[in-house]
Design a protein around this motif. Structure first.
Motif, mmCIF file in Angstrom:
data_model
loop_
_atom_site.group_PDB
_atom_site.id
_atom_site.type_symbol
_atom_site.label_atom_id
_atom_site.label_comp_id
_atom_site.label_asym_id
_atom_site.label_seq_id
_atom_site.Cartn_x
_atom_site.Cartn_y
_atom_site.Cartn_z
ATOM 1 N N SER A 19 -3.945 2.299 4.884
ATOM 2 C CA SER A 19 -2.710 1.822 5.482
ATOM 3 C C SER A 19 -2.477 2.366 6.885
ATOM 4 C CB SER A 19 -1.522 2.207 4.592
ATOM 5 O OG SER A 19 -0.295 1.828 5.180
ATOM 6 N N ARG A 20 -2.810 3.641 7.109
ATOM 7 C CA ARG A 20 -2.454 4.287 8.371
ATOM 8 C C ARG A 20 -3.637 4.495 9.319
ATOM 9 N NH1 ARG A 20 2.036 2.977 7.117
ATOM 10 N NH2 ARG A 20 3.907 4.280 7.267
ATOM 11 N N LEU A 21 -4.834 4.623 8.794
ATOM 12 C CA LEU A 21 -5.990 4.911 9.638
ATOM 13 C C LEU A 21 -6.737 3.621 9.954
ATOM 14 C CD1 LEU A 21 -7.306 8.128 7.840
ATOM 15 C CD2 LEU A 21 -5.574 7.936 9.641
ATOM 16 N N LEU A 85 -1.721 -1.175 -4.935
ATOM 17 C CA LEU A 85 -0.280 -1.066 -5.141
ATOM 18 C C LEU A 85 0.365 -0.160 -4.097
ATOM 19 C CD1 LEU A 85 0.118 -0.779 -9.031
ATOM 20 C CD2 LEU A 85 0.970 -2.600 -7.568
ATOM 21 N N MET A 86 -0.224 1.007 -3.887
ATOM 22 C CA MET A 86 0.387 1.970 -2.974
ATOM 23 C C MET A 86 0.194 1.578 -1.509
ATOM 24 S SD MET A 86 -0.004 5.709 -4.762
ATOM 25 C CE MET A 86 -1.627 5.509 -5.468
ATOM 26 N N LYS A 87 -0.910 0.910 -1.188
ATOM 27 C CA LYS A 87 -1.077 0.457 0.194
ATOM 28 C C LYS A 87 0.005 -0.552 0.568
ATOM 29 C CE LYS A 87 -4.034 -2.058 3.355
ATOM 30 N NZ LYS A 87 -2.899 -2.933 3.741
ATOM 31 N N VAL A 204 2.634 -7.514 -2.166
ATOM 32 C CA VAL A 204 2.003 -7.881 -0.894
ATOM 33 C C VAL A 204 1.830 -9.383 -0.754
ATOM 34 C CG1 VAL A 204 0.801 -5.708 -0.684
ATOM 35 C CG2 VAL A 204 -0.278 -7.577 -1.921
ATOM 36 N N GLY A 205 2.269 -10.169 -1.710
ATOM 37 C CA GLY A 205 2.089 -11.616 -1.646
ATOM 38 C C GLY A 205 3.427 -12.324 -1.701
ATOM 39 N N SER A 206 3.396 -13.631 -1.572
ATOM 40 C CA SER A 206 4.599 -14.433 -1.638
ATOM 41 C C SER A 206 4.234 -15.812 -2.114
ATOM 42 C CB SER A 206 5.270 -14.516 -0.258
ATOM 43 O OG SER A 206 4.430 -15.167 0.660
#
Length: 266
Positions: A19-21, A85-87, A204-206
């Motif tokens: 997520s961050r790197l 899930l956590m990302k 993360v979806g829609s």
């Protein structure tokens, strides 16, 4: 509980990195995790048995008939789902918070433990609950890794009460099942608010038209690959047909996954 905490920490560390790197192979790593999770762990029972048997010759603590060996199997199986899930939840946390912490001299470790983990309590509760109930109720892998009845899990013990066709103790099995549901019930009772928040915020979806288009594309590619496999497999032996179908299915998922990742900012 040990397995759940270890799965939580491993998934959080992997999700923070994705997520961050920004590093080479990040997208392919995410795609690899997604592809691995498309196949259930039961398919790898033979490979797990062979691997743990060989490990038992060198490190008996982590080999067959060892609770620690089963823990390692569970940790590997839960890593992909927990990471995704956590990302999804970590992506909802503003990056400005990380940048402010870096200005104050914080490194990646301090940002991870001091900021991200504290702001991500709902999804941490979700991952802990999912990992706990999965390991608590899992049966096939535990039956293979822990064949000794005196050193096994609760699910295997309850199944053993009714698995013998000559002696089936349904009363004891039902009573044990009710008692086994109490820990999960209490855990859900105390964490239900965080469970709902974490699951909704980590999505993360829609159901947008673009999202349905990606789903239709994925289904179309898979169906086309299976149709090609059936056409090419005519006249081949059964084992060759199975290997060809499996290879085409993996290639279809891989190709569709690449298209999805190209369309989404991950």
């Amino acid at each position: 509980a040990v397995n759940s905490f270890a799965a939580l920490f491993m998934g959080a560390a992997a999700a923070f990195a994705f997520s961050r790197l920004r590093f080479k192979g990040r997208r392919m790593g995410l795609l690899g995790l997604m592809l691995v999770q498309m196949f259930p762990g039961v398919l790898a029972i033979t490979a797990i048995y062979s691997l743990l048997t060989q490990i038992a010759d060198v490190y008996p603590t982590f080999g067959m008939n060892s609770i620690w060996g089963l823990t390692l199997v569970y940790l590997g199986g839960a890593l992909g789902v927990n990471t995704f899930l956590m990302k999804g939840y970590f992506d909802t946390i503003p990056v400005d918070i990380d940048e402010s912490a870096r200005i104050d001299g914080a490194g990646h470790v301090r940002i991870f433990f001091g900021l991200i983990m504290r702001l991500s309590l709902p999804i941490l509760v979700v991952v802990f609950f999912v990992s706990f109930q999965s390991a608590f109720n899992e049966l096939p892998l535990a039956q293979v890794v822990l064949p000794d009845a005196s050193n096994t899990t609760l699910a295997v013990g309850l199944n053993g009460l009714v698995s013998n066709p000559l002696v089936q103790q349904w009363g004891l099995m039902a009573a044990g099942g009710v008692m086994a549901a109490v820990p999960l019930f209490l855990l859900f009772l105390f964490t239900q608010k965080s469970l709902v928040t974490g699951l909704t915020a980590g999505a993360v979806g829609s159901a947008s038209p673009a999202g349905w288009g990606v789903v239709a594309l994925l289904v179309g590619v898979v169906v086309t690959a299976l149709a090609i496999g059936v056409f090419l497999a005519r006249g081949l032996p059964a084992r060759a047909r199975g290997l060809l179908a499996f290879a085409l299915l993996c290639a279809a998922f891989f190709g569709a996954g690449l298209l999805v990742f190209r369309r989404r900012d991950v």
